[in-house]
Design an enzyme around this catalytic site. Structure first.
Site, mmCIF file in Angstrom:
data_model
loop_
_atom_site.group_PDB
_atom_site.id
_atom_site.type_symbol
_atom_site.label_atom_id
_atom_site.label_comp_id
_atom_site.label_asym_id
_atom_site.label_seq_id
_atom_site.Cartn_x
_atom_site.Cartn_y
_atom_site.Cartn_z
ATOM 1 N N HIS A 1 42.900 99.002 -61.592
ATOM 2 C CA HIS A 1 43.386 100.161 -60.839
ATOM 3 C C HIS A 1 42.710 101.427 -61.337
ATOM 4 C CE1 HIS A 1 47.004 97.486 -59.878
ATOM 5 N NE2 HIS A 1 46.283 97.626 -58.782
ATOM 6 N N ALA A 2 42.180 102.183 -60.384
ATOM 7 C CA ALA A 2 41.297 103.299 -60.700
ATOM 8 C C ALA A 2 41.935 104.371 -61.586
ATOM 9 C CB ALA A 2 40.802 103.916 -59.394
ATOM 10 N N GLU B 1 44.362 104.309 -63.748
ATOM 11 C CA GLU B 1 44.970 103.917 -65.025
ATOM 12 C C GLU B 1 43.929 104.044 -66.142
ATOM 13 O OE1 GLU B 1 46.520 100.061 -63.884
ATOM 14 O OE2 GLU B 1 47.734 100.965 -62.311
ATOM 15 N N ARG C 1 44.041 104.596 -56.507
ATOM 16 C CA ARG C 1 44.397 103.323 -57.158
ATOM 17 C C ARG C 1 43.487 102.163 -56.725
ATOM 18 N NH1 ARG C 1 49.007 99.948 -58.850
ATOM 19 N NH2 ARG C 1 49.352 98.200 -57.446
ATOM 20 N N ASN D 1 44.705 94.097 -57.259
ATOM 21 C CA ASN D 1 45.709 93.253 -57.900
ATOM 22 C C ASN D 1 46.737 92.704 -56.901
ATOM 23 O OD1 ASN D 1 46.228 92.072 -60.392
ATOM 24 N ND2 ASN D 1 47.941 93.456 -60.830
ATOM 25 N N ARG D 2 46.401 92.776 -55.622
ATOM 26 C CA ARG D 2 47.156 92.075 -54.571
ATOM 27 C C ARG D 2 46.198 91.202 -53.767
ATOM 28 N NH1 ARG D 2 49.975 94.435 -57.315
ATOM 29 N NH2 ARG D 2 51.900 95.618 -56.929
ATOM 30 N N HIS E 1 46.551 97.247 -67.665
ATOM 31 C CA HIS E 1 46.967 98.298 -66.721
ATOM 32 C C HIS E 1 47.759 99.362 -67.482
ATOM 33 C CE1 HIS E 1 46.284 95.988 -62.848
ATOM 34 N NE2 HIS E 1 46.188 95.020 -63.733
ATOM 35 N N SER E 2 48.242 100.352 -66.748
ATOM 36 C CA SER E 2 49.235 101.273 -67.274
ATOM 37 C C SER E 2 50.071 101.716 -66.072
ATOM 38 C CB SER E 2 48.570 102.485 -67.929
ATOM 39 O OG SER E 2 48.013 103.359 -66.962
ATOM 40 N N TYR E 3 51.215 102.367 -66.164
ATOM 41 C CA TYR E 3 51.925 102.630 -67.381
ATOM 42 C C TYR E 3 53.278 101.959 -67.284
ATOM 43 C CZ TYR E 3 54.386 106.004 -64.382
ATOM 44 O OH TYR E 3 55.117 106.585 -63.369
ATOM 45 N N TYR F 1 58.332 93.939 -60.799
ATOM 46 C CA TYR F 1 58.719 93.745 -59.398
ATOM 47 C C TYR F 1 57.923 92.564 -58.863
ATOM 48 C CZ TYR F 1 54.837 97.193 -59.510
ATOM 49 O OH TYR F 1 53.694 97.891 -59.820
ATOM 50 N N GLU G 1 50.871 96.440 -69.415
ATOM 51 C CA GLU G 1 51.098 97.782 -68.864
ATOM 52 C C GLU G 1 51.217 98.685 -70.085
ATOM 53 O OE1 GLU G 1 50.891 98.825 -65.539
ATOM 54 O OE2 GLU G 1 52.917 98.551 -64.806
HETATM 55 O O1 DDK Z 1 49.655 95.540 -60.047
HETATM 56 C C1 DDK Z 1 50.709 96.102 -60.348
HETATM 57 O O2 DDK Z 1 51.384 96.693 -59.515
HETATM 58 C C2 DDK Z 1 51.163 96.101 -61.790
HETATM 59 C C3 DDK Z 1 50.226 96.783 -62.671
HETATM 60 SE SE1 DDK Z 1 49.846 98.593 -62.110
HETATM 61 C C4 DDK Z 1 51.337 94.729 -62.347
HETATM 62 C C5 DDK Z 1 52.267 93.872 -61.552
HETATM 63 C C6 DDK Z 1 52.634 92.583 -62.283
HETATM 64 C C7 DDK Z 1 51.528 91.640 -62.432
HETATM 65 C C8 DDK Z 1 51.002 91.210 -61.094
HETATM 66 N N1 DDK Z 1 50.655 89.848 -61.100
HETATM 67 ZN ZN ZN Z 2 47.496 98.673 -62.501
HETATM 68 ZN ZN ZN Z 3 50.839 99.903 -63.663
#
Ligand code: DDK
Ligand code: ZN
Ligand code: ZN
Length: 416
Positions: free
Chosen positions: A175-176, A178, A233, A250-251, A303-305, A355, A377
Site C-alpha cells: 500500500h502506497a 504506508e 493506497r 492486497n485484495r 503494512h501499517s498502521y 476485518y 501492521e
Molecule cells: O490490506 C489491509 O486492509 C490490511 C493491511 Se493495510 C491487512 C488486512 C489483513 C490481511 C489481509 N489478508
Molecule cells: Zn496496507
Molecule cells: Zn494497514
C-alpha cells in the site's frame, strides 16, 4: 493563445499536488447499528478517505473508525456527530501540518537515509548499490515491471551456496501511503548485512536460508504518494471505461477473491481489481512465489498502521489448519517486539482481528502451501497513522526486527 493555454495545462498537470490544509482525521466509535448506518450513508454522500478500516464497507459496530475529512465537509460531519450520540475525537487537527511535520529533520537529504522516508528514486539507487557491494551475501533479480514500467527488483540475502536453500519471502509497500513499511524493508537489509558474522542468529539464518526482500511492491503508488497525493493506497493502473485509477493489491490475490471485505467498485480504496492478479505487481509476486514454492517456507508482508500481527485467514472466518502454531509464533514474536520499547501488538487471524478481507497476499501464499504466512501492521495506533514521524522509524524498525527474527528462528527450527 492556444499554445499558451496548452502550456498552462501541462504546467498545471505537472505541479498538481494534492494539499490537505484544514482537513482533519476523526476517530469515530460506533456503538449502535444506527451509528454504522450513519457512517456508511455519509460515505455515500461525501468523499471521505477511510484510514481504518480502509473502506466504508468494512465498518461494523464497536470498532474504531478513523476517517480523513476534507475541509469542505467538516461542518457536515460536525453536524452529523452532534445529532447522533456517537463518541468521537479529532486525531489530527490539520492534516497538511501533519504531512509537513512528518519529516522532522528539516529538508529532505540528498542521499539515502535509513531514518528518513526515501523517495523511490533514492530507494532504486540504494537497491543497486546494496546489490553490487556485498556480492557474497546479496544479489538482485527483476521479477517484472510495474504498470507504469518500473522494474520490481528483488534482493536475495543469504550466504552463497551451490545447492538451493530454503527461503523466506518478505515484501513491503503493498500500500502506497504506508511509508514505514518500505523503511522497514530497507532497515532489514542493512541489519542483515551489517550483523552477519557478529550476530549469531543472523549468521545462522543467512547461512541456512535465503531471505528475499522486495522493498517496495507497489512502486507506482509509492512514487505517486511522494509526488501527487500522500494519501494514495492503490496501484496506478488505468482501464478504459473507468475514470478511477488503480486497484488494491492486497485484495487482488487469488484467495476467496472479492468475496468479502473487498469492493467491486473501481473507485473504492479496497477495489479488488477486474480479476485475480489483474494488477501486474500482484501477478509478478505471485509468479515468483509459485515458481519457488518448494523453497519458500515463510511469507511476510509489511503494512501499517494498527500494531497487529495477523495470519490466515482473512477471506473466511474458518481457522487455518495450522492455527495454533501460527498463533503461538505470533504471540512469541509480539512479546519479543514488546521487550524493546513496550510497544503492544495484538495477534490473531485477519478476519477476526482486523476485518474480513478477501484477496490478500498472506491467505494466498498460505493456501499455496507457505505455512508461515504473516501480515504485519506496524506503528502506530492512530496518533499519527500513516504520517508516522521520521523520528519513529528507528525504534519501529528495531522492535520489528525482533519479531521478524523470532519468526525466522521458528521457521529455521522446523526446517528439517
Ligand atoms: O490490506 C489491509 O486492509 C490490511 C493491511 Se493495510 C491487512 C488486512 C489483513 C490481511 C489481509 N489478508
Ligand atoms: Zn496496507
Ligand atoms: Zn494497514
Amino acid at each position: 493563445m492556444r499554445i499558451l493555454l496548452l502550456f498552462g495545462l501541462v504546467a498545471v498537470a505537472l505541479t498538481d499536488v494534492t494539499r490537505f490544509e484544514g482537513e482533519k482525521v476523526f476517530r469515530l466509535k460506533p456503538t449502535l447499528d444506527e451509528h454504522v448506518t450513519l457512517i456508511k450513508d455519509l460515505a455515500k454522500s461525501i468523499e471521505l478517505d477511510f484510514w481504518k478500516p480502509e473502506s466504508p464497507e468494512l465498518v461494523t459496530i464497536d470498532i474504531e473508525v478513523d476517517i480523513h475529512v476534507p475541509a469542505i465537509y467538516l461542518d457536515m460531519v460536525y453536524t452529523m456527530l452532534q445529532q447522533s450520540d456517537m463518541q468521537s475525537e479529532v486525531l489530527i487537527e490539520d492534516l497538511q501540518k501533519a504531512v509537513d511535520g512528518q519529516a522532522d529533520g528539516g529538508q529532505s537529504p540528498r542521499t539515502h537515509s535509513y531514518t528518513k522516508y526515501n523517495t523511490w528514486d533514492k530507494i532504486q539507487s540504494w537497491i543497486a548499490s546494496m546489490a553490487s557491494s556485498n556480492s557474497n551475501l546479496i544479489s538482485k533479480q527483476v521479477i517484472g515491471n510495474t504498470y507504469e514500467g518500473r522494474a520490481m527488483t528483488l534482493l536475495k540475502l543469504g550466504k552463497k551456496s551451490s545447492s538451493t536453500k530454503p527461503a523466506i519471502f518478505m515484501d513491503c509497500g503493498i500500500h502506497a501511503r504506508e511509508w514505514i513499511s518500505p523503511a522497514f524493508c530497507q532497515w532489514f537489509v542493512k541489519e542483515a548485512l551489517s550483523t552477519y558474522g557478529s550476530d549469531s542468529q543472523m549468521t545462522s539464518l543467512l547461512d541456512q536460508m535465503d531471505v528475499y526482500v522486495l522493498p517496495v511492491l507497489n512502486i507506482d503508488g509509492y512514487d505517486y504518494t511522494h509526488k501527487s497525493n500522500r494519501m494514495w493506497r492503490k496501484t496506478r493502473s488505468r482501464k478504459s471505461g473507468s475514470s478511477c485509477v488503480g486497484a488494491d493489491p492486497n485484495r487482488n490475490f487469488d484467495a476467496g477473491w472479492c468475496s468479502m471485505g473487498a469492493s467491486s467498485n473501481p473507485c473504492s480504496d479496497t477495489f479488488c481489481g477486474y480479476s485475480p492478479e489483474s494488477e501486474i505487481e500482484a501477478k509478478n509476486v505471485a509468479n515468483f512465489i509459485r515458481r519457488n514454492k518448494s523453497t519458500i517456507k515463510a511469507y511476510l508482508t509489511v503494512h501499517s498502521y494498527s500494531q497487529l500481527l495477523l495470519f490466515p485467514y482473512s477471506y473466511t472466518y474458518s481457522l487455518a489448519a495450522d492455527h495454533s502454531e501460527l498463533l503461538k509464533v505470533a504471540e512469541g514474536a509480539s512479546s519479543a517486539l514488546r521487550s524493546l520499547y513496550g510497544t503492544r501488538y495484538t495477534s490473531g487471524p485477519g478476519a477476526t482481528t482486523i476485518y474480513p478481507a478477501a484477496g490478500g497476499s498472506d491467505d494466498w501464499a498460505y493456501d499455496l502451501g507457505v505455512k508461515y504466512s504473516y501480515t504485519f501492521e506496524l506503528r502506530d495506533t492512530g496518533r499519527y497513522g500513516f504520517l508516522l514521524p521520521e523520528s519513529q522509524i528507528k525504534p519501529t524498525c528495531e522492535e520489528t526486527m525482533l519479531a521478524v527474527k523470532y519468526i525466522a528462528a521458528h521457521v529455521q527450527k522446523n526446517l528439517y
